[in-house]
Design a protein around this motif. Structure first.
Motif: not given
Lengths: 237, 237
Positions: A171-181
């Motif tokens: 889930n790292a990529i999804i969490n990365y995008a989420f954290a950015h947003r």
């Protein structure tokens, strides 16, 4: 010598502390534990009972004076979540601005909150009263969004901490995008670090391809961080 | 050997712990400190802002919906202390029973609290919102009485702890009588213990003479405790 803590013998190389320091440390530990107990009682004292969702039969009771309504897509008819203005104001600067002014929500005594389910909204309000919640990953994610929107910093940090503890290769990529947003720095760092540990398989992942489509700038940032790390850790010639 | 904590040399007789136990203890200490920080943020989150005493100009704001009035002897005209029913109910089972029923206070939205000064009442309400107060001995005493009356256990315990820390030879008898009247066990024990350490001068004290006049049964209890201690600590023949 004999260790005063584990009661086992130890030699010079395994020496830890002298007796005085050991006794001091034990006292400190006891004090810290007492402080924790005190703080726990204080938390219990400060918790409020969230308003009951049942119809309140006694009009003289401390009835909630505000309603929050989840308005999701597609629209569905869910019950409103009752709350006290005093609590909302005290927990969120956004609610404060809204309710202490002459805004529509303040006059009508109701606010519609978009893109949120009834369950999440109820947990959110519950948290504002009790600072208690049992999180799972989806709930943490939904509540973080709501906490950010209403600037409930403490809840946001709590959800972020939980999500950070759950970041993995999958889930790292999804969490990365989420954290950015959602400006979740701690989560962002954890996710980036994991992504960089698995650069060789990155481009094959479907989430990666999606991110390239949706928000290529975020992908660029990953590569920049990677490059930066390589430059900094490369052996100097 | 060298102590890892104070960095001084120590011999076998002054040995404290082995390295492993020292490291474990240091980790535990760090964890406890983190827990304390977490709990402190939770307390800060759960605190409510006490209602302002100023006239509230915006009727749509979360105005307090209840008034507490100090009615002291002799009667004086002091301003009322505003509060929210929801907070009073959540902190005190007595207020809960009062406000969730159809009692006079609930209908009128006001309660008169006798034998209390405005300052004490204001501090009391403030505490119900924030769990914060700067105590002195008189305030601790007055608030303990109020906390007992309204069954605010946490505040009562807090005041009792403060008073217990202030018991000395001068005030032991007064505190003893006070603790008796208000079921303050910890304070009672501290006071009795100090009184028993000074039995030789007891009967000369003016507070003692007063207590014999006012409530001789309490004096009897002191003697009984003293006798009991003598019997139990006398050398067995």
């Amino acid at each position: 010598m004999w260790c005063q803590s584990c009661r086992e013998e130890y030699g010079e190389v395994d020496a830890g502390t002298c007796k005085e320091c050991y006794e001091e440390a034990s006292e400190t530990e006891e004090e810290l534990k007492r402080e924790i107990e005190d703080l726990k009682s204080k938390v219990a004292f400060l918790r409020l009972s969230p308003p009951s969702l049942e119809l309140n039969l006694s009009p003289s009771a401390s009835a909630p004076d505000f309603l929050l309504v989840a308005s999701s897509h597609p629209p569905s008819s869910t019950p409103a979540v009752p709350a006290h203005r005093a609590v909302l104001i005290s927990r969120s600067p956004v609610f404060r601005a809204m309710l202490e002014s002459d805004m529509e929500e303040s006059r009508s005594g109701m606010i519609k909150i978009s893109d949120v389910s009834y369950d999440v909204l109820r947990s959110f309000v519950n948290y504002l009263y009790t600072a208690e919640i049992l999180l799972d990953e989806q709930m943490a994610c939904d509540l973080l969004v709501l906490a950010e929107k209403y600037q409930v910093k403490y809840l946001k940090a709590f959800c972020e901490k939980f999500m950070t503890s759950k970041v993995n290769n999958e889930n790292a990529i999804i969490n990365y995008a989420f954290a950015h947003r959602h400006n979740a720095k701690q989560l962002l760092e954890a996710a980036v670090s994991l992504i960089m540990d698995n650069m060789s398989t990155l481009v094959e992942r479907s989430e990666y391809k999606e991110l390239v489509e949706k928000d290529p700038r975020l992908v660029v940032e990953i590569y920049e961080a990677y490059l930066n790390k390589q430059v900094n850790t490369a052996p100097k010639i």
